[in-house]
Motif scaffolding. Structure first.
Motif, short mmCIF file in Angstrom:
data_model
loop_
_atom_site.label_atom_id
_atom_site.label_comp_id
_atom_site.label_asym_id
_atom_site.label_seq_id
_atom_site.Cartn_x
_atom_site.Cartn_y
_atom_site.Cartn_z
N MET A 11 0.70 -1.37 0.31
CA MET A 11 0.19 0.05 -0.30
C MET A 11 0.90 1.56 -0.03
O MET A 11 1.82 1.27 1.29
N GLY A 12 0.53 1.86 -1.15
CA GLY A 12 1.06 3.18 -1.23
C GLY A 12 0.98 4.70 -0.50
O GLY A 12 -0.68 4.09 -0.71
N GLN A 19 -3.57 10.23 -0.10
CA GLN A 19 -4.03 9.73 -1.37
C GLN A 19 -3.24 8.29 -1.56
O GLN A 19 -1.82 8.58 -0.66
N SER A 20 -4.38 7.27 -1.42
CA SER A 20 -3.58 5.63 -1.72
C SER A 20 -3.08 5.21 -2.84
O SER A 20 -4.32 5.84 -3.78
N PHE A 21 -2.23 4.37 -3.33
CA PHE A 21 -2.42 3.85 -4.44
C PHE A 21 -1.85 2.43 -4.22
O PHE A 21 -0.77 2.08 -3.36
N ASP A 22 -1.83 1.39 -5.25
CA ASP A 22 -1.36 0.14 -5.31
C ASP A 22 0.00 0.54 -5.62
O ASP A 22 0.06 0.53 -6.40
N MET A 31 5.42 4.89 -11.33
CA MET A 31 4.50 4.11 -12.66
C MET A 31 3.66 3.92 -11.41
O MET A 31 2.18 4.15 -12.55
N SER A 32 3.91 3.35 -9.98
CA SER A 32 2.61 2.83 -9.50
C SER A 32 1.43 4.45 -9.34
O SER A 32 0.01 3.95 -9.31
N ASP A 90 4.94 -1.39 2.76
CA ASP A 90 3.75 -0.37 2.57
C ASP A 90 4.86 0.62 2.29
O ASP A 90 5.96 0.62 3.21
N VAL A 91 4.34 2.02 1.57
CA VAL A 91 5.44 3.33 1.93
C VAL A 91 4.35 4.46 1.70
O VAL A 91 3.49 4.25 1.53
#
Ligand code: FES
Length: 97
Positions: A11-12, A19-22, A31-32, A90-91
């Protein structure tokens, strides 16, 4: 644990907007973030221009290039270049000033 070539999904999250991103282990954070619809500054996309410069507030990353355009102090202080950084956990990133 057996070795596998399947990419891991982490999880980013970006700060300050939360905001979160894969964050897939086999693709760069930039890129993610783009795939997740986040706007992140970028230019060279190869670890030299520092446009994407950010602080890694939580988590760990790895690089496939020898030495991204960061000083050793910056690296120690947790700064990363998301266009060439791959997540290992996770970052949470904070946009650079
Ligand atoms: S976009 Fe140039 S260093 Fe990341």
């Amino acid at each position: 644990m057996s070795h596998t070539n399947h990419p891991a999904l982490f999880m980013g999250q970006t700060q300050p907007d939360g905001q979160s991103f894969d964050a897939w282990s086999n693709q760069t954070l930039l890129m993610s973030m783009e795939q997740g619809g986040l706007n992140w500054p970028s230019s060279c996309r190869n670890g030299t221009c520092r446009t994407c410069f950010s602080k890694l507030e939580h988590g760990q990353v790895r690089y496939e290039i020898e030495w991204p355009g960061l000083s050793s102090e910056e690296k120690e202080d947790g700064y990363i270049l998301p266009c060439v950084a791959y997540p290992c956990s996770d970052v949470q990133l904070r946009a650079g000033d």
